[in-house]
Design an enzyme around this catalytic site. Structure first.
Site, mmCIF file in Angstrom:
data_model
loop_
_atom_site.group_PDB
_atom_site.id
_atom_site.type_symbol
_atom_site.label_atom_id
_atom_site.label_comp_id
_atom_site.label_asym_id
_atom_site.label_seq_id
_atom_site.Cartn_x
_atom_site.Cartn_y
_atom_site.Cartn_z
ATOM 1 N N GLU A 35 39.906 0.811 32.132
ATOM 2 C CA GLU A 35 38.548 1.378 32.205
ATOM 3 C C GLU A 35 38.165 2.139 30.941
ATOM 4 O OE1 GLU A 35 37.850 1.835 36.965
ATOM 5 O OE2 GLU A 35 39.114 3.343 36.030
ATOM 6 N N GLU A 59 43.393 -4.438 40.307
ATOM 7 C CA GLU A 59 43.286 -3.493 41.429
ATOM 8 C C GLU A 59 42.503 -4.190 42.535
ATOM 9 O OE1 GLU A 59 41.596 0.283 40.285
ATOM 10 O OE2 GLU A 59 42.779 0.370 38.435
#
Length: 1025
Positions: free
Chosen positions: A462, A538
């Site tokens: 991220e 994820e």
């Protein structure tokens, strides 16, 4: 000196990531004999400095007095290293109320103004004395190694400045040789809580500070091995192997190196080669490096299923062939590649059964011991995980060593996240930060290169996408062509990733976010020109009572070969042990330390609790991921098929156990060995004929695959896989009934039958009293029930200061579900038939939202039969449940008496999370039925129940139930388990229907539509005795 060093403010200059720090390299131990290196004995050349240090605290580095460099300050206290100072009981940090553990997911814990950090920058001053052997002082090089310091530090030795380092998750190594003296030496380490590096470490975790990994000294001879990189190679048939060894030596002129490869105690390959290389370019060769190859015919291969390791020793020899020092590494022969759109190990396409794992300990925070790491990895292996993602930073070195030995694939991830930047990729596009980005991956690769368990390098998490990521990707691909690279940022499919690795993409639904769309999984791999495998970095956000719909992911993975699995978010609830004012322990989350900003309980997303007790969801993951398929083929004769998903292992330690059950009672059973080749299948006939089952019975076949012998990660009898197959039984005929006796009262009706006596209230239309053998069973009237204490997935937002209008809790509140007004619309009593029919209306203002019709049949044998119809208004959202609530008296269940049921269990299960919840006749203490999630919510449901025995009460039918000492209202208001207070009595929820819990993520409506309770009509029934 200290003033000048501090005045430089290296910690907020992004171009300065270190001063005087030695180059990164693979781990070194400098054994002084080849045998010691081979046997991995403790090296006398390495000394730990862990233990008690002295500690002083300041609100800013400028406040640290100069004389601290040479002597401890009067207020210095003892502190444990490794440790986070905010969690150390001796820490006097209450002088700065903001210097507490901070949990934030995205927001930076300080004003975002890179590279600057607040002037009020908590500073920990560590010191200790140590001595070194005289022969270390006489010759050679003495280094100090800090395995992890958060977030940046200056190092001083004997009053002199040694150097500076940041990047909290990789070693910082310095040459101490010229700073040492005989006798006691003083180390002083000035640790800063915040640095410009903190902008690159914005991971979803607790923010804490200190020397949180080990500190050690390493002594190397004058001429020594500096770095060794080992690359296993397999031929095109994955049969024969070759080991490439690239090394660097200090002062290596005239020296040679001897390499020996061992398989257990057997030496399988050797060579000796002088230091120096062939010409590299027109300027010549390296004189301090060497490259050599060991050829190994048909080596035993390494995989997560068969983690066979060799031991490689490398000994530096002087001109006379005498040994100077030795280094050694575990070696696994395996080939990692992407071919045909599939990630492969040793030629076989993987199915990643993965978990994201933060380094977290409930008591010590970021300090994890080797024993704790092993506990996590053993739990993973026992629950059918084969992979771990180091989210989101390089881990403690022990993790990789254990994954090599136990057999787990690893995604090693750079310590890089800029989630709090706007846009997220702002720093990745800024050339001033390029070196800081690049160094985070180059140093990780340098440290961890030799571990066979690492099959993928990750550029971080991220951080958007920019030229810095392209540079990182290019460097890794050149430095290590033997492994693929992944990176999710920028949309999960940029040129900087070899694997499409989205987070929280769904099996069935596009999420067309601007700039970074997330397509439905099968659609994504089918996009024009897209040939890469897809592995979710994820998925399945396991926050609290979650993981609904997990089985759908695994069906998709098995249906589409290029969907190669993923990594659940995440492994452990990041709760910290804390005490209430009256001394009770609880698990703290964001805000519990007065920390701001905070993201509340969003740190509690684990498959296991902070103490590593499994969540019920862990059992669902184990079942979905199991490496065997078990299918009922025929009932007459009873024939099953067993399919192995092992890629490399034969079933040399597996047996099939089977049981034939009727209403939970075993009527036949047996077991047999399994002889399956990798990816093989076999059919087995268990019985020539099924026995006849009683009318109305529940009949099923339980199949289990167990390991009769212990393994390095499992005990004798460990269960690897299980499946339950339902079998038909004749239908039962209705039984004639005799009505109970009715007596009309002024305000209601009294009904008597056998040992039971009921009272119905005319005004409310509800059963308000139920006595058995003269003992009252109810604390309040039996009523409809449509509410559940909101789950984390119902709350629907990860932000502490934003409400989510689309969250289920907001939609329920908007619809008035919390403020329904009940009215009894009519009640019809037929005493001669023993029947009472009541219509109930549930209103918000004058608007009728729910209409229910209760038909009560009271029988002479003491049974109350309930048939309940529910009509949900069209404007209502999906309801959390449709059922009945009973607040029972304490007398119902005797002290110590267990609850028993015939239904799904034994653990908690919900309609979209019941793959692993088998039908059976289960028993449990009352308190075990309550799942103590860190953040209290609805919990403890057991689905598809046919019979429930609760002390003096028996329930029959087909329903879901939960039983608790706490009401749904109290669960909804509590913030921790310690807030819950037994209210007296027992709260029994009987549900005809219950909405799914979801779990694709925890910030949107992640319950799949097929598990919603949409507006319309519903019918359910049960019998109370």
């Amino acid at each position: 000196m200290l003033r000048e060093i501090v005045a430089r403010q290296d910690w907020q200059t992004q171009a300065i990531t270190a001063v005087n720090r030695l180059p990164a390299h693979t781990p070194l131990f400098s054994w002084r004999s080849e045998a010691a290196a081979r046997d991995d004995l403790a090296s006398p050349s390495r000394t730990l400095l862990d233990g008690e240090w002295r500690f002083s605290f300041f609100e800013a580095p400028e406040l640290v007095p100069e004389h601290w460099l040479v002597e401890d300050l009067p207020d210095a206290c003892a502190i444990k290293v490794p440790g986070n100072w905010q969690l150390d009981a001796a820490y006097p940090g209450l002088r700065l109320a903001t210097d507490v553990p901070i949990y934030t997911n995205i927001k930076y814990p300080f004003p975002c103004d890179p590279p600057r950090v607040p002037a009020e920058n908590p500073t920990g001053c560590y010191s200790r004395e140590f001595s070194v052997p005289a022969d270390w002082l006489a010759s050679g090089q003495t280094r100090i190694i800090f395995d992890g310091v958060d977030s940046a530090f200056h190092l001083f030795c004997n009053g002199r400045w040694v150097g500076y380092s940041q990047d909290s998750r990789l070693p910082a190594e310095f040459d101490l040789t010229s700073f040492l003296c005989g006798g006691d030496n003083r180390l002083a380490v000035l640790v800063l809580r915040w640095s410009d590096g903190s902008y690159l470490e914005d991971q979803d975790m607790w923010r804490m500070s200190g020397i949180f990994r080990s500190v050690s000294l390493l002594h190397k001879p004058v001429r020594h091995l500096m770095d060794i990189r080992v690359t296993p190679e397999l031929d095109a048939c994955y049969r024969d192997g070759r080991l490439k060894i690239a090394l660097q030596a200090a002062n290596g002129a005239g020296l040679s190196v001897a390499a020996c490869l061992y398989d257990g105690g057997e030496r399988v390959a050797t060579l000796r080669q002088p230091i120096g290389t062939q010409a590299i370019d027109e300027k010549g060769a390296y004189d301090d490096r060497a490259e050599c190859w060991l050829e190994v015919a048909a080596p035993r291969k390494w995989s997560a299923e068969t983690p066979h390791l060799y031991r490689l020793t490398l000994t530096l020899l002087d001109e006379q062939g005498e040994p100077i020092e030795s280094e050694a590494y575990d070696v696994g022969f395996r080939a990692v590649e992407i071919r045909g759109g599939l990630l492969r190990v040793n030629g076989q396409p993987l199915l990643i059964r993965g978990a994201n794992r933060h380094e977290h300990d409930v008591a010590s925070g970021h300090v994890v011991t080797p024993a704790a790491i092993e506990q996590d990895l053993l739990l993973m292996k026992r629950h059918n995980f084969n992979s771990v993602r180091c989210s989101h930073y390089p881990n403690h070195p022990e993790l990789y060593r254990l994954c090599d030995r136990l057999g787990l694939y690893v995604v090693d991830e750079a310590n890089l996240e800029t989630h709090g930047m706007t846009p997220m990729g702002r720093l990745a596009r800024d050339p001033a930060w390029s070196n800081a980005f690049l160094e985070r991956v180059t140093r990780m690769v340098a440290r961890d290169f030799n571990h066979p368990s690492i099959i993928i390098w990750s550029l971080g998490n991220e951080s958007g996408y920019g030229p810095a990521h392209d540079a990182m990707y290019g460097w890794v691909k050149r430095a290590d062509p033997s492994r693929p690279v992944q990176y999710e940022g920028g949309g999960a499919d940029t040129p900087a990733t070899d694997i499409i690795c989205p987070m929280y993409a769904r099996t069935h639904q596009d999420q067309p976010f601007p700039a970074v769309p997330k397509w439905a999984l099968a659609k994504w791999i089918g996009l024009p020109g897209e040939t890469r495998p897809l592995i979710l970095c994820e998925y399945a956000h396991a926050m609290g009572n979650s993981l609904g719909g997990y089985a759908h992911y695994w069906q998709a993975f098995r249906d589409h070969p290029r969907l190669q699995g993923g990594f659940v978010w995440d492994w452990v609830d990041q709760g910290l042990d804390k005490l209430t004012d009256d001394g009770r322990h609880f698990w703290a989350y964001g805000g519990d330390f007065g920390d701001t900003p905070n993201d509340r309980q969003f740190c509690c997303n684990g498959l296991v609790f902070p103490d590593r007790t499994p969540h019920p969801a862990l059992f669902e993951a184990r079942r979905a991921q199991q490496p065997f398929g078990l299918t009922l083929l025929e009932r007459q004769p009873l024939t099953v098929e067993i399919r192995s998903e092992y890629l490399f292992r034969e079933t040399d330690n597996e047996r099939l156990q089977w049981r034939l059950c009727e209403d939970g009672v075993v009527v036949s059973q047996g077991e047999c060995p399994l002889t399956l080749a990798p990816q093989g299948s076999m059919m087995l006939t268990l019985l020539e004929r099924l026995p006849a089952f009683a009318p109305g019975a529940l009949a099923w076949l339980d199949l289990a695959i167990v390991q009769p012998a212990a393994t390095p990660w499992s005990a004798v009898g460990h269960e690897v896989a299980r499946q339950q197959c339902m079998l038909p039984a004749p239908l039962s005929l209705p039984v004639a009934r005799t009505p109970a006796t009715f007596i009309e009262l002024a305000d209601g009706w009294q009904i008597r039958a056998a040992a039971s006596e009921w009272r119905l209230d005319k005004a409310s239309g509800r059963v308000q009293s139920w006595c058995k053998l003269g003992r009252e069973q109810l604390k309040e009237a039996i009523a409809d029930h449509f509410y559940r204490a909101p789950l984390d997935n119902d709350i629907g937002t990860s932000e502490a200061d934003h409400a989510d209008p689309n969250a289920w809790i907001a939609r329920w509140q908007e619809a008035g579900l919390n403020e329904l007004q009940h009215r009894c619309l009519d009640m019809v009593v037929s005493p001669d038939q023993g029947v009472v029919t009541v219509h109930h209306g549930y209103f918000v203002g004058d608007a009728l939202k729910l209409l229910t019709r209760w038909r009560h049949e009271f029988d002479q044998d003491g049974a109350m039969r309930l048939a309940i119809e529910v009509q949900v208004a069209a404007e209502m959202p999906s309801l959390p449940r449709i059922g009945a609530r009973l607040w029972l008296t304490d007398e119902v269940l005797a002290t110590g008496e267990e609850v028993s049921w015939l239904g799904r269990g034994p653990h908690e299960n919900y309609p979209d999370r019941l793959l692993a919840a088998d039908l059976g006749r289960w028993q449990s203490p009352l308190d075990v039925l309550h799942t103590a999630y860190v953040f209290p919510t609805d919990n403890g449901l057991r689905c598809d129940t046919r019979q429930l025995q609760l002390g003096s009460i028996e329930v029959e039918g087909l329903f879901h139930f939960s039983l608790s000492r706490f009401s749904q209202q109290q669960l909804a208001q509590a913030r921790h388990q310690t807030d819950l207070v037994a209210e007296g009595g027992l709260h029994l929820c009987l549900d005809g229907f219950h909405m799914g819990i979801g779990g694709d993520d925890s910030w949107s409506q992640s319950v799949r539509p097929e598990y919603w309770l949409q507006p319309g009509g519903y019918y359910w029934n049960c019998v109370l005795r």
